[in-house]
Structures are given as structure tokens and as C-alpha cells.
Scaffold this motif. Structure first.
Motif, mmCIF file in Angstrom:
data_model
loop_
_atom_site.group_PDB
_atom_site.id
_atom_site.type_symbol
_atom_site.label_atom_id
_atom_site.label_comp_id
_atom_site.label_asym_id
_atom_site.label_seq_id
_atom_site.Cartn_x
_atom_site.Cartn_y
_atom_site.Cartn_z
ATOM 1 N N ILE A 148 0.836 -1.201 0.000
ATOM 2 C CA ILE A 148 0.000 0.000 0.000
ATOM 3 C C ILE A 148 0.871 1.251 0.000
ATOM 4 O O ILE A 148 0.602 2.222 -0.728
ATOM 5 N N LEU A 195 -9.252 -0.188 -1.647
ATOM 6 C CA LEU A 195 -8.813 -1.012 -0.521
ATOM 7 C C LEU A 195 -9.981 -1.763 0.106
ATOM 8 O O LEU A 195 -9.845 -2.937 0.496
ATOM 9 N N SER A 209 -11.289 -4.224 6.329
ATOM 10 C CA SER A 209 -10.717 -3.127 5.540
ATOM 11 C C SER A 209 -9.796 -2.240 6.375
ATOM 12 O O SER A 209 -8.857 -1.628 5.839
ATOM 13 N N LEU A 214 -6.091 -2.592 6.113
ATOM 14 C CA LEU A 214 -5.445 -1.967 4.968
ATOM 15 C C LEU A 214 -5.414 -0.449 5.101
ATOM 16 O O LEU A 214 -4.364 0.175 4.899
ATOM 17 N N THR A 215 -6.552 0.144 5.439
ATOM 18 C CA THR A 215 -6.579 1.607 5.535
ATOM 19 C C THR A 215 -5.691 2.108 6.678
ATOM 20 O O THR A 215 -5.162 3.223 6.606
#
Length: 368
Positions: free
Chosen positions: A108, A202, A213, A216-217
Motif C-alpha cells: 500500500i 482497498l 478493511s 489496509l486503511t
């Protein structure tokens, strides 16, 4: 008999571990007289937490303390990344007992960096291939044949094959990249995420792979936090170079280096002792860890926290925060448990020099 820790630390640790049902009944007494040895403090976020730790270290050093007698403990090995950057900025030497995953190795972060490289002049095909469909713009790899990308050639390719809507998306990408060039790194990351739809990508990615999620964020949030104060892309490149060097240097140091403070997980601290111990992020979902659900798992988390507390011989700092990566956080149940039945010596507020919001502080002594 505990020959290591101050009496208040022993008493508080005893109150904590008494909440475990599966344990050997024991009454541990300290061999050292109790003093105001436990500081519990709440901060707005991890940045304020780190700055408070640095201020405490500065006072400790001015009073003649040695770096080798200080340890900073945490639950997982991804927690100290921002703190490591702060320690390096203030020239406080440290080593890490365990491997700390490099944030810049995460895919990311590599995506966000590729966006910024392109915005600041990169025409590399590999950079465009990395981000052109994150979020999905339905652009095919075969539309980029050359190693250097030319936007006019790129859009003309899609108009010639009868897909002008994709050409329009490429034109929009070009405009957005031009906007990114004018922004500082923090604003640019937020624009990529929310203005260009990267967060939506994402979330879709997380759904397809059956993961939360937030996992990832939170990576993007952590990166944003690390560059928040930087004014330019060039300053980010310089900070990254310097941070990676510090990360490499910290990994090269060995346990027992008497010129550096120790950074390690609670698990890694077993069997060790230090005059001063800081335990960071004493919050629910971290201590106890979010994956601990069953009662026996909670008890194991409590035992681990007990071990961390009793590494401190003279002074113990327990820090918790109100938010991490923009998620509201709750004080750990362990904080409440170790305070049960104790007498508050003093309770006041300590404010961060970078924030108008004040942070609650309390010191405790035993009533036992």
C-alpha cells in the motif's frame, strides 16, 4: 519476595494478576520501599504519546540516568514505528530486540509512493502499471508498450479502438496527478485516498479476500501520520532515507548495549529488568489483544502485561491513547484492574506542547 521492583509496582501488579482465575495463589512482597513509582497517562494520539515519552527521557537523562536502564515495551512489533522516527529526530539512541516490519515495504505504501513519483515527474511504465487500476480504471496493460509513458499517445490508443471513456479516465488521472504535485505529502496522501478513490479500492480488495478493511486503511493512516509535518515531497524523500538508515542501525545493535534504550515486545521482555519501563498503547484491542476472545486467552494477555509491569525496578509509565489511526480507543481493562483499592497520591494534567488538548496523568501508591 520480589527483589526487583518497587513496592507500588509489586502491589499494582498483584491487583492485576488477581483477576486471573487459573493461577497459583501467592502473596508477593517487595523488598524495596514503595514510592510514587507508577505514572498512568492518557494522550490524544500516538504522536503526543511519543513526545511525552521523549520529555520523560529528557528529564531522566538530566537527572543522571543511563540509557541502558530504560526499556519501552509494546504488545506487537508494528507499534513502535512512529516512536522510532521520533526518537531518531530527538537523537535518543535505541535498539530493537525484535525485528520491526518496515512500513515502506508494504504494498500500500509502495502504491502511494508510485502516485507521488508520477506526480513529481516519473514517466516510468512500471510506476503507471502499479497504480493505473488502483482504483480500477479498466486500463489494459497492453496500452503501455514503451518504458516511458506519453499521455497523448496513451489516450489516443483508446480513442482509436473505440473506447473514449477510458481515454477520458486517463485524462482525469493526468489532471489529478497535476493537483497532487501542488500538495504537501500529507494532503497528497489524503487526496489519493479519498479524492481519487484509493480507499474504495482497498475496501473492495478487503471484501474479496475476506479481511477487515481497517487492516489496509490503517497502513495508509500510519504513513500519513509519519509525514504529517512535512512541507514538501523532497522533505519526505529525505525523511524516508534518514528513517530507513535509523531502522537499519537499530537492527544492528545488540541486546545489552549500554548506550541505548531498549525497545521490545512484552513477550521479549521476559527475564529482563530495567530501572525505568514505559508500556505504550495500554488500550483495549491492544492489551488485551483483539484476537484474545476466550477467557483463557484474556488471562494469558493479563499474564503478559503483568510480566511487563514487573520488569520495572523503580519507575513504571503506563501510556494509553484516545485514538490510533483515527479510530477511537478505549483505556485497557488492565489499567482499571491494577488501580482497584489503591490510593491516588496525585492527579493532575500534563499537556503536550503541540496540542491545546490536555492529557490526564495520575500517580499511584498502594493502600495494601
Amino acid at each position: 519476595m520480589n527483589y526487583r521492583s518497587d513496592g507500588n509496582i509489586v502491589a499494582a501488579a498483584g491487583r492485576l494478576i488477581a483477576h486471573n482465575t487459573k493461577r497459583f495463589e501467592k502473596n508477593i512482597r517487595a523488598s524495596h520501599k514503595a514510592a510514587e513509582s507508577i505514572v498512568i497517562q492518557n494522550f490524544r494520539d500516538k504522536k503526543e504519546e511519543g513526545l511525552a515519552l521523549i520529555r520523560a527521557l529528557d528529564t531522566y537523562r538530566k537527572e543522571g540516568g543511563a540509557w541502558k536502564d530504560v526499556a519501552v515495551l509494546y504488545r506487537t512489533n508494528v507499534q513502535p514505528r512512529l516512536l522510532m522516527q521520533q526518537l531518531a529526530e530527538y537523537n535518543i539512541p535505541f535498539y530493537t530486540k525484535e525485528h520491526i516490519p518496515n512500513l515502506y515495504d508494504h504494498w500500500i505504501v509502495k502504491d502511494l509512493e508510485a502516485y507521488l513519483r508520477i506526480a513529481h515527474g516519473s514517466l516510468s511504465r512500471s510506476d503507471f502499471l502499479q497504480i493505473m487500476n488502483r482504483p480500477n480504471r479498466y486500463i489494459g496493460r497492453d496500452s503501455l508498450e514503451r518504458e516511458r509513458v506519453d499521455f497523448e499517445t496513451w489516450t489516443e490508443y483508446y480513442r482509436e479502438i473505440g473506447q473514449p471513456w477510458i481515454a477520458d479516465r486517463i485524462d482525469r488521472l493526468k489532471q489529478e496527478l497535476a493537483m497532487l504535485r501542488t500538495m504537501n505529502p500529507f494532503a497528497a496522501i489524503n487526496f489519493i485516498r479519498r479524492g481519487m478513490g484509493y480507499d474504495d479500492y482497498l475496501k473492495e480488495y478487503a471484501v474479496k479476500r475476506g479481511i477487515a478493511s481497517e487492516e489496509l486503511t490503517d497502513v495508509a493512516e500510519e504513513l500519513a501520520g509519519m509525514v504529517r509535518e512535512l512541507s514538501s515531497y523532497e522533505a519526505w524523500l529525505e525523511q524516508k532515507k534518514w528513517f530507513l538508515l535509523e531502522l537499519e542501525n537499530a537492527a544492528k545493535q545488540t541486546e545489552g548495549d549500554d548506550q541505548r534504550i531498549a525497545l521490545m515486545t512484552l513477550h521479549g521482555a521476559k527475564g529482563l529488568e530495567y530501572d525505568v519501563v514505559f508500556i505504550l498503547d495500554v488500550n483495549e484491542t491492544i492489551m488485551p489483544y483483539k484476537k484474545a476472545v476466550l477467557e483463557e486467552e484474556i488471562e494469558e494477555e493479563r499474564r503478559m502485561f503483568y510480566v511487563g509491569m514487573t520488569r520495572a525496578k523503580k519507575q513504571l509509565y503506563l501510556f494509553h491513547v484516545a485514538q490510533i489511526n483515527n479510530h477511537a480507543m478505549e483505556e485497557s481493562r488492565f489499567i482499571r484492574e491494577l488501580q482497584e483499592g489503591c490510593h491516588t497520591i496525585s492527579s493532575n494534567s500534563a499537556s503536550s506542547s503541540n496540542s491545546s488538548k490536555r492529557s490526564d496523568t495520575a500517580s499511584y501508591s498502594s493502600s495494601d
